[in-house]
Design a protein around this motif. Structure first.
Motif, short mmCIF file in Angstrom:
data_model
loop_
_atom_site.label_atom_id
_atom_site.label_comp_id
_atom_site.label_asym_id
_atom_site.label_seq_id
_atom_site.Cartn_x
_atom_site.Cartn_y
_atom_site.Cartn_z
N ASP A 250 0.87 -1.17 0.00
CA ASP A 250 0.00 0.00 0.00
C ASP A 250 0.91 1.23 0.00
N PHE A 251 1.14 1.80 -1.19
CA PHE A 251 2.11 2.89 -1.30
C PHE A 251 1.61 4.17 -0.66
N ASP A 252 0.32 4.30 -0.47
CA ASP A 252 -0.18 5.47 0.26
C ASP A 252 0.25 5.40 1.72
N GLU A 253 0.24 4.20 2.28
CA GLU A 253 0.70 4.03 3.65
C GLU A 253 2.22 4.11 3.76
N CYS A 254 2.90 3.85 2.66
CA CYS A 254 4.37 3.86 2.66
C CYS A 254 4.96 5.21 2.27
N PHE A 255 4.12 6.23 2.21
CA PHE A 255 4.60 7.56 1.83
C PHE A 255 5.65 8.05 2.84
N ASN A 256 6.86 8.34 2.33
CA ASN A 256 8.00 8.81 3.13
C ASN A 256 8.40 7.81 4.21
N ALA A 257 8.12 6.53 3.97
CA ALA A 257 8.54 5.48 4.89
C ALA A 257 9.79 4.80 4.34
N ILE A 258 10.59 4.24 5.24
CA ILE A 258 11.80 3.53 4.84
C ILE A 258 11.44 2.12 4.42
N ALA A 259 11.95 1.69 3.27
CA ALA A 259 11.63 0.36 2.76
C ALA A 259 12.12 -0.71 3.73
N GLY A 260 11.22 -1.64 4.05
CA GLY A 260 11.58 -2.73 4.94
C GLY A 260 11.48 -2.39 6.40
N ASP A 261 11.14 -1.16 6.75
CA ASP A 261 11.03 -0.79 8.16
C ASP A 261 9.79 -1.45 8.76
N ASN A 262 9.96 -2.12 9.86
CA ASN A 262 8.87 -2.85 10.53
C ASN A 262 8.25 -3.90 9.61
N MET A 263 9.11 -4.47 8.74
CA MET A 263 8.70 -5.53 7.83
C MET A 263 7.58 -5.10 6.88
N GLN A 264 7.52 -3.81 6.58
CA GLN A 264 6.54 -3.30 5.65
C GLN A 264 7.25 -2.56 4.52
N CYS A 265 6.50 -2.33 3.46
CA CYS A 265 7.01 -1.56 2.32
C CYS A 265 8.32 -2.15 1.79
N ASN A 266 8.36 -3.46 1.66
CA ASN A 266 9.60 -4.13 1.25
C ASN A 266 9.83 -3.96 -0.25
N LEU A 267 11.07 -3.56 -0.60
CA LEU A 267 11.53 -3.51 -1.97
C LEU A 267 12.69 -4.47 -2.14
N ASN A 268 12.79 -5.05 -3.30
CA ASN A 268 13.89 -5.99 -3.57
C ASN A 268 15.20 -5.28 -3.90
N THR A 269 15.13 -3.99 -4.22
CA THR A 269 16.31 -3.27 -4.72
C THR A 269 17.05 -2.50 -3.65
N CYS A 270 16.40 -2.16 -2.55
CA CYS A 270 17.09 -1.44 -1.47
C CYS A 270 16.26 -1.55 -0.21
N SER A 271 16.90 -1.21 0.92
CA SER A 271 16.22 -1.28 2.22
C SER A 271 16.91 -0.30 3.15
N ALA A 272 16.52 -0.33 4.42
CA ALA A 272 17.13 0.58 5.40
C ALA A 272 18.61 0.29 5.59
N ASP A 273 19.01 -0.98 5.42
CA ASP A 273 20.41 -1.35 5.61
C ASP A 273 21.17 -1.50 4.31
N GLU A 274 20.49 -1.45 3.20
CA GLU A 274 21.13 -1.69 1.91
C GLU A 274 20.81 -0.53 0.97
N MET A 275 21.85 0.15 0.53
CA MET A 275 21.66 1.29 -0.36
C MET A 275 21.52 0.81 -1.80
N VAL A 276 21.05 1.70 -2.64
CA VAL A 276 20.92 1.39 -4.06
C VAL A 276 22.29 1.12 -4.66
N SER A 277 22.38 0.05 -5.40
CA SER A 277 23.65 -0.35 -6.00
C SER A 277 23.80 0.26 -7.39
N LEU A 278 25.06 0.56 -7.73
CA LEU A 278 25.34 1.08 -9.07
C LEU A 278 25.05 0.04 -10.15
#
Length: 690
Positions: A250-278
């Motif tokens: 639910d991207f409305d709930e994930c507005f300005n939220a960190i990906a993967g924070d509290n096991m929500q808004c998970n993205l496969n490309t980056c997270s709170a501990d993993e930055m975007v890779s070149l």
């Protein structure tokens, strides 16, 4: 003391003055207290903002700009994320910002002071084919987005290598919306930031890459004595990432939220501990795709301490020119050449004139019947009013008005009143100075008009007040129509046009009439010789004093003395670079005026020696001709440095450079004319005439 007064700490100065005489100290403290009452007057660099850890920062967006089109657009002309943004609210802008096309809005980005955050989700958008085409067009035209934070523009870091191997950090303001790849060796906007250099990742043919992930780096300086942090840098690195996710989000709930924070808004490309890779797959846009294109917008926030103090935070922005050292040496070289030529011309003129004076003084002892020769022979016609004298007085008056405006503008800039932190201040100051210098222009035109035996001073005043401003307004209005047709924010609103008209009709024109009234009441200029009733016939002139040849040759030297500085000024205007060497620019302006005066005097002397007394108009055109070279050089610059992507951009460039060249013509022409008038009066007042 003054600095502490500006900061609201008058007690520091009071302690310093304790040993001063009681009465004198009291008077001085009262004077400094009066300065402290003016703290509401904002000077850029005097009002820093202190932040504490956790304070919420919201960057703002200024515009989308491109050096290829010169047409600014509002940021939200493209369907960026606008959740939580009040689109009806804009920051108050000064007149210069409006004319530049700036429109400052809020953004949905949220930072917390001193807290690093990775992979914050901004929003998810599904774009139609028409919206993708709009993005693709602006990416192909090299549009850049310009953000603001704590009055600092966003910039990308670039490093220049010096001859000794050291590197210097500089900034390029804004960041590109994307870039177009090439087949095979894919070249992006910065080779060091290429993502996925393997051609298989990009495709066999050129593709349009959209930068949908921004890594903001905020530099701050912390002084323990203040217990606060001050922002001294605002940097960005754009990335293109084709985000993916497994579970429904639910991207409305994930507005300005960190990906993967509290096991929500998970993205496969980056997270709170993993930055975007070149090496992440880039997000490619296909304008021919009919189905909706999904784009997930994300960003990182990194805070870094910096030794840069708040008072010097603009230095890195002002070092954006990698050939600044060449600039300094070129200016010095031009100055030395002009000084040498000035001394040479002065020596030749003094020796030649001294010989002429000695010869004319000895003619009283010569035999009768020997005829006079040279410039003394036309003493009865040299001050005869020229044809179309009224128009000449109007042009000279307008040129004097522009000259005083430019001089005061350079003085204000040299004293730091026109800092780049105060956006649009330079253009606004120029407009106001020109308006209020109308009295000087009207006085000069009317006084000269009366010297030419004119009597319709009201008509002369009207033309002085309307000729150049009307010419500028006509070109500006026509170009504004074309810009408005492109739906650009550079189109001046109707209310601003009305304000400009009111400044012209309500302030500038009355001041011109007031100056003309006082100028016409003054006694006309007195000339040392009387004018004959019957004009003397001008003999056939040798080829080297041909009017057109002298005018064209006379404009080369003044332009040659300043063309290096012209290059930097044009780069500042059309390549959206900061210009800060106002001290050198003021020096170059003085060199230009001095050169115009010298070359005009020399050409006038040669003309009078050939018994041609029609020097009034020629003196104006001789020094003013350098404006032709300025306009031709601007066309060469556009061909060499700019790649106009639209016809309207070429029209804008030619129209505005025509205005600048015309102003240049009036300034240099009027100064050369006045110098020539003083010279002619001086040489004819030094001889005896029957």
């Amino acid at each position: 003391c003054f600095v502490n007064m500006a900061r609201g700490s008058p007690m520091v100065c009071t302690r310093v003055l304790q040993r001063i005489d009681k009465l004198g100290g009291l008077l001085l403290v009262c004077l400094l207290g009066a300065f402290s009452l003016t703290s509401a007057f904002y000077l850029p660099g005097v009002a820093p903002t202190d932040y504490t850890r956790g304070d919420v920062l919201r960057p703002k967006v200024e515009a989308l700009t491109s050096v290829r089109t010169q047409l600014p657009y509002e940021y939200y002309v493209l369907p960026f994320c606008d959740q939580g943004v009040n689109m009806l609210s804009q920051d108050a802008l000064n007149l210069g910002e409006v004319l530049r096309g700036s429109r400052i809005y809020e953004t949905p980005y949220v930072f917390e002071m001193g807290m690093n955050q990775n992979c914050k989700i901004l929003c998810r958008k599904k774009y139609t084919q028409q919206e993708i085409e709009a993005y693709a067009l602006m990416i192909e035209e090299d549009y850049r987005a310009h953000f603001l934070l704590d009055n600092l523009p966003i910039a990308m870091s670039v490093f220049h290598e010096n001859e000794d191997g050291s590197t210097v950090k500089a900034y390029e303001t804004g960041y590109p919306l994307g870039h177009v790849t090439r087949a095979g060796a894919m070249e992006s906007f910065d080779p060091e930031m290429d993502q996925g250099e393997d051609p298989e990742l990009w495709g066999a043919t050129g593709q349009i890459v959209l930068f949908n992930h921004l890594r903001f780096t905020i530099l701050y300086h912390e002084d323990p004595s203040r217990h606060g942090m001050r922002i001294v840098g605002f940097e960005v690195e754009p990335y293109s990432v084709e985000h993916s996710y497994v579970n429904q989000i639910d991207f409305d709930e994930c507005f300005n939220a960190i990906a993967g924070d509290n096991m929500q808004c998970n993205l496969n490309t980056c997270s709170a501990d993993e930055m975007v890779s070149l090496n992440s797959p880039p997000l490619l846009l296909d304008p021919k795709r009919e189905s909706p294109t999904e784009v997930i917008w994300t960003y990182d926030v990194v805070f870094e301490p910096s030794p840069i103090r708040w008072s010097t935070r603009w230095d890195t922005y002002l070092q954006s020119a990698d050939d600044a050292q060449v600039h300094w040496f070129s200016i010095l070289n031009s100055f030395m050449i002009v000084v040498f030529l000035s001394g040479l011309i002065a020596m030749i003129m003094i020796r030649t004139l001294r010989r002429d004076f000695q010869r004319y003084e000895q003619q009283d002892y010569l035999e009768e019947g020997q005829e006079e020769t040279g410039w003394k022979l036309v003493h009865g016609d040299v001050f005869r009013p020229p044809p179309m004298a009224g128009w000449l007085s109007v042009l000279v008056g307008t040129g004097v008005q522009l000259t005083f405006s430019i001089m005061f503008l350079m003085l204000f800039a040299c004293f730091g009143f026109l800092s780049p932190a105060n956006r649009g201040s330079l253009m606004q100051a120029m407009l106001f100075l020109f308006v209020f210098m109308g009295m000087i222009g009207g006085f000069t035109a009317s006084r000269l008009f009366r010297t030419f035996k004119g009597n319709r001073w009201k008509s002369n005043s009207m033309w002085t007040a309307t000729l150049f401003p009307g010419f500028v307004f006509a070109i500006f209005f026509v170009l504004n129509l074309f810009i408005w047709g492109q739906k650009s924010s550079g189109a001046v609103p109707f209310g601003t046009l009305v304000a400009l008209m009111l400044m012209w009709v309500g302030i500038s024109a009355p001041l011109v009439f007031l100056g003309s009234y006082f100028g016409f009441r003054k006694a006309p200029l007195e000339f040392p010789t009387r004018t004959n009733q019957i004009p003397r016939q001008v003999p056939v002139q040798p080829w080297f004093v041909n009017a057109y040849l002298n005018i064209l040759v006379g404009g080369i030297l003044p332009f040659g003395a300043v063309f290096v500085e012209v290059f930097y000024v044009l780069s500042s205007i059309w390549l959206h670079q900061f210009y800060y060497l106002f001290g050198f620019l003021f020096l170059v302006l003085l060199i230009l005026l001095m050169t115009c005066a010298e070359i005009t005097v020399v050409m006038c002397y040669f003309q009078l020696c050939c018994e041609d007394y029609n020097w009034w108009w020629r003196s104006f055109f001789t020094s003013g001709c350098c404006s032709i070279y300025l306009f031709l050089y601007s066309l060469y610059y556009a061909n060499a440095k700019l790649q106009m992507a639209r016809a309207v951009a070429g029209m804008m460039y030619c129209g505005y450079m025509l205005i600048v060249s015309t102003a240049f013509f009036l300034i240099t022409g009027s100064f050369g004319f006045i110098a020539c008038l003083i010279f002619v009066k001086q040489i004819y007042s030094a001889i005896k005439v029957d």
